[in-house]
Design an enzyme around this catalytic site. Sequence first.
Site, short mmCIF file in Angstrom:
data_model
loop_
_atom_site.label_atom_id
_atom_site.label_comp_id
_atom_site.label_asym_id
_atom_site.label_seq_id
_atom_site.Cartn_x
_atom_site.Cartn_y
_atom_site.Cartn_z
N SER A 148 0.84 -1.16 0.13
CA SER A 148 0.09 0.10 0.09
C SER A 148 0.79 1.42 0.06
CB SER A 148 -0.75 0.03 1.26
OG SER A 148 -1.51 1.05 1.19
N TYR A 162 -1.67 -0.80 10.52
CA TYR A 162 -1.65 -0.86 8.90
C TYR A 162 -0.25 -0.35 8.45
CZ TYR A 162 -3.60 -1.14 4.17
OH TYR A 162 -3.80 -1.27 2.94
#
Length: 262
Positions: A148, A162
């Site tokens: 990501s 995350y």
Amino acid sequence: MSLNSLFSLEGRTALVTGGSRGIGKMIAKAYIEQGAKVYISSRKAPACEETAAELGPNCISLPQDVSTVEGCRALAATLAEHEDHLDILVNNAGAAWGVPFEEFPESGWDKVMDLNVKSPFFLTQSLHGLLKRNASHDAPSKVINITSIDGIRLNPWDTYSYHASKAALIYLTKRMAARLIKDGIIVTSLAPGAFASEMNRAARDHGDQVAKGIPMRRIGNFEDMAGAAVFLASRASDYVVGDTLVVDGGVVNAALGTSLEG
């Protein structure tokens, strides 16, 4: 070799985790359209089977929860009952957790780190034999970790585990690449920005608003993800090893910061 054949996946076999929806489904669809046979796995069997039926006979459902090492090994064992080798592994299954710093729980930390970092490593380890069976430096197998842009730059949300997990997976990609290249297996990472998905509900539900902060002035679509994912899986990227391909419309590399002057 025709340049058109550089991007062909004809005769290739792939496994996409988290393949029943979102980015995983986009990748599975793209690979099938390029000629591959694609196994998709997800935790929820009905969703996995529904997507396989939608994508056609070259998409096969293998439901499995890969959030544990045992689950990774079980998925590898099930795939081995169907195939004697694997050409492409896409480690896409992932989780996010957003809670203010003062309240962030250990459970949210562990769930995200286990699925986003531990599982790609141990699933690749479990599939190592199938991945290297037909691999060579002239015709390598591919492992693609879906990371990501949040592993590269900060977002404004309280997604501490995350951020940490995606940054870790980007670096783990390099370390895995250094080991697996010996076996003719290329490991890379694909770092998406804003694509509509269950995990990125802001892009899904408020795409027009999110697009205002993206240099390309739109969120990502199927073609954007398909092009990047097919490139990394195909002959076209056989000399790209350990790198992270950012697919985000310019957020990481073409967005200017704010000035404090004046």
